[in-house]
Design an enzyme around this catalytic site. Structure first.
Site, short mmCIF file in Angstrom:
data_model
loop_
_atom_site.label_atom_id
_atom_site.label_comp_id
_atom_site.label_asym_id
_atom_site.label_seq_id
_atom_site.Cartn_x
_atom_site.Cartn_y
_atom_site.Cartn_z
N GLU A 1 -3.37 -0.52 -7.16
CA GLU A 1 -3.65 -1.94 -6.84
C GLU A 1 -2.96 -2.90 -7.81
O GLU A 1 -2.65 -4.03 -7.44
CB GLU A 1 -5.16 -2.20 -6.82
CG GLU A 1 -5.91 -2.08 -8.16
CD GLU A 1 -6.44 -0.68 -8.44
OE1 GLU A 1 -5.88 0.29 -7.89
OE2 GLU A 1 -7.40 -0.54 -9.23
N HIS B 1 -3.91 3.35 -10.96
CA HIS B 1 -4.42 2.22 -10.17
C HIS B 1 -3.27 1.57 -9.40
O HIS B 1 -2.65 0.65 -9.92
CB HIS B 1 -5.07 1.18 -11.08
CG HIS B 1 -6.35 1.64 -11.71
ND1 HIS B 1 -7.57 1.46 -11.10
CD2 HIS B 1 -6.59 2.29 -12.87
CE1 HIS B 1 -8.52 1.98 -11.87
NE2 HIS B 1 -7.95 2.49 -12.95
N CYS C 1 -8.55 6.15 -9.12
CA CYS C 1 -8.98 6.59 -10.45
C CYS C 1 -10.30 7.37 -10.38
O CYS C 1 -10.28 8.54 -10.03
CB CYS C 1 -9.06 5.39 -11.40
SG CYS C 1 -8.85 5.88 -13.12
#
Ligand code: GLN
Length: 544
Positions: free
Chosen positions: A520, A518, A389
């Site tokens: 993750e 993102h 990001c």
């Protein structure tokens, strides 16, 4: 059709003892036995969602596919249960009151006086049942935030009590408590837990099980004491939860104490005899991972300790671990405050000592120049890089400044008067900002991303299109796209609906990838994220 069962997980004695991990682990151990499990998080604060809270105060904001900004425990549930969770599974006091007030304004209470009791707990019950219906789970675990005895969560416990009263066989309670070992005594004490049970009893709730957290294993006398003084049916209903090396070992810890069978008996759940071994195999990989891999996480930090950082970036840390373990590697993380690079520009050279660098998401101006100089060094020195990001946006700015010589290139977030706004704001977002509409107005949740064939990223994903989760206000400015691409800056992932740049990569670099989303949030122990796997692979090559 079997009836939906509900298991409330509440906390006693102190916060931060691992209620979320306990709830997630109970879910995992039952999923291992073929049960369809879902989990709800109730946060007692007034905020409608976690999006407007400072991560240092609250920890990570976890984003769901449907764009909810939730508590980090929802992330734990997704990782342990290996399933997507949506906004129906997340409640806050703010959310509950908001809908009660909306209903009142639209005459849904048909002229009655609307009261805190019973209308607030009834709304909670309704929402829990709505989540059960939406997820079609056989068991719904409901984690009540905070600690019993607090003013804040009393109405949620009242909702739980009402559910238990209505269908006693379908509702169970687990108290996660803490057993301290005072240093001057050197002995584990059960009294605080006894008091916590009394406090819970005051709310009309009796726990079926106590998960006894503590540094050490629980011994027999203490088990007996807890069972007796806390009115449990058997001392087997006390589940010991001593500290373990990894949170992912907790489901197995519970299984060894026959917690699945005990719960199944209490709630009349049907478990499969044969256990799903996937989680077990994952644990074997975790334990076998031996090759150290040194990773630096560069960001702007608030002079906070490692604990706070670990809380604010939990999904990033877990994603690194999942990827590393799947490759037999054991990650060693170092947090580097980018302001140190601003104070002393020579220090970026220290990044040479790492096998990979990550710049995670962030907001605001502080520490930004330090990050940009770090990215320049990483790019020039061929150090594997993953920008998440803000980490992608700053990589774009770095490239514009130092390769295309667009002096003063910047993001509108930090320097709206820059001559080269490589990262800009779309008109809808500009309006939100002008009108102070900050809650839930970022670009949030899952968006499609088409991948450019034969790029590193596309090969890692082994797909032509993916869906990833976003949480940002600003975007790559397409006015600069052609010039950047001509200079070797690869735009390799694009959102087809809005033509937004979602992934960038450099071809002439071992691994230099930035994502506007993102990744993750979608990494799971059983399914490490391809872009983190790519980073660790490159890191391991660098070591050789
Ligand atoms: N501050 C940037 C934006 O709002 C990046 C946000 C983030 O890293 N999550 O666009």
């Amino acid at each position: 059709m079997l009836r939906t069962k509900y298991l409330f997980v509440v906390g006693g004695v102190l916060s931060g003892v691992g209620k979320g991990i306990t709830a997630a682990s109970i879910g995992r151990m039952l999923a291992n036995r073929g049960l369809k499990v879902s989990a709800i998080k109730i946060d007692p604060y007034i905020n409608v969602d976690a999006g407007t809270m400072n991560p240092v105060e609250h920890g990570e904001v976890f984003v769901t596919d449907d764009g909810d900004e939730t508590d980090q425990d929802i992330g734990n549930y997704e990782r342990f249960l290996d399933t997507d969770i949506t906004s129906v599974n997340y409640l806050t006091t703010g959310r509950v009151y908001q809908s009660v007030i909306q209903k009142e304004r639209s005459m849904k209470y048909r002229g009655h006086c609307v009261q805190v009791v019973p209308h607030i707990p009834l709304e909670v019950v309704e929402r829990i049942k709505a989540a059960a219906a939406a997820t079609r789970a056989q068991l719904v675990i409901v984690e009540v935030g905070g600690t019993v005895g607090e003013y804040e969560n009393i109405l949620f416990l009242e909702a739980a009590r009402m559910m238990k009263l209505a269908t006693p066989d379908d509702v169970g309670f687990v108290l996660v408590s803490y057993l301290p070992i005072p240093s001057h005594l050197g002995e584990m004490k059960t009294k605080p837990t006894q008091h916590a049970v009394r406090a819970l009893n005051n709310s009309g709730v009796q726990p079926d099980f106590i998960v006894a957290r503590g540094k050490d294993e629980l011994d027999k006398p203490r088990r007996e004491k807890l069972a007796y003084f806390c009115s449990l049916r058997s001392e087997d209903d006390v589940i010991a939860a001593p500290d373990v090396g990894s949170i992912y070992e907790v489901p197995a810890l519970f299984e060894r104490q026959h917690f699945p069978e005990l719960l199944a008996k209490r709630l009349k759940l049907r478990l499969r005899d044969k256990k799903n071994r996937q989680w077990h195999h994952f644990l074997q990989r975790l334990h076998g991972a031996a090759t150290p891999v040194k990773i630096a996480v560069v960001g702007k930090y608030f002079g906070s300790g490692n604990y706070t950082l670990a809380d604010s970036y939990i999904s990033v840390i877990e994603a690194i671990k999942h990827a590393a373990w799947s490759l037999g590697a054991r990650p060693e993380l170092t947090w580097i405050d980018s302001e140190e690079f601003e104070a002393n520009s020579g220090r970026v050279r220290e990044l040479k000592n790492y096998q990979a660098v990550i710049v995670p998401g962030g907001f605001g101006t502080r520490g930004i120049e330090g990050i940009i100089s770090a990215i320049k060094f990483i790019r020039e020195q061929s150090i594997p890089y993953l920008g998440l990001c803000y980490g992608m946006q700053l990589a774009c700015i770095e490239f514009a400044r130092h390769v295309l010589h667009f002096e003063g290139a910047h993001t509108v977030e930090c320097r709206p008067d820059s001559p080269y706004l490589v990262i800009n704001v779309n008109p809808a977002q500009a309006k939100n900002i002008r009108e102070d509409r900050y809650g839930g107005t970022m670009r949030l949740g899952a968006y499609r991303c088409q991948l450019k064939p034969k790029t590193k990223v596309q090969k890692l994903y082994r797909a032509t299109e993916v869906s990833e989760r976003h949480r940002h206000r600003y975007e790559f400015n397409n006015d600069f796209r052609t010039k950047m691409e001509e200079a070797g800056f690869g735009v390799v992932g694009v959102n087809p609906e809005a033509n937004l740049v979602e992934i960038i990569e450099l071809a002439n670099h071992p691994y230099f990838v930035g994502t506007q989303f993102h990744p993750e949030f979608k990494s799971r122990p059983l399914h490490p994220h391809p872009l983190f796997v790519g980073l660790i692979k490159a890191a391991l090559v660098r070591q050789q």
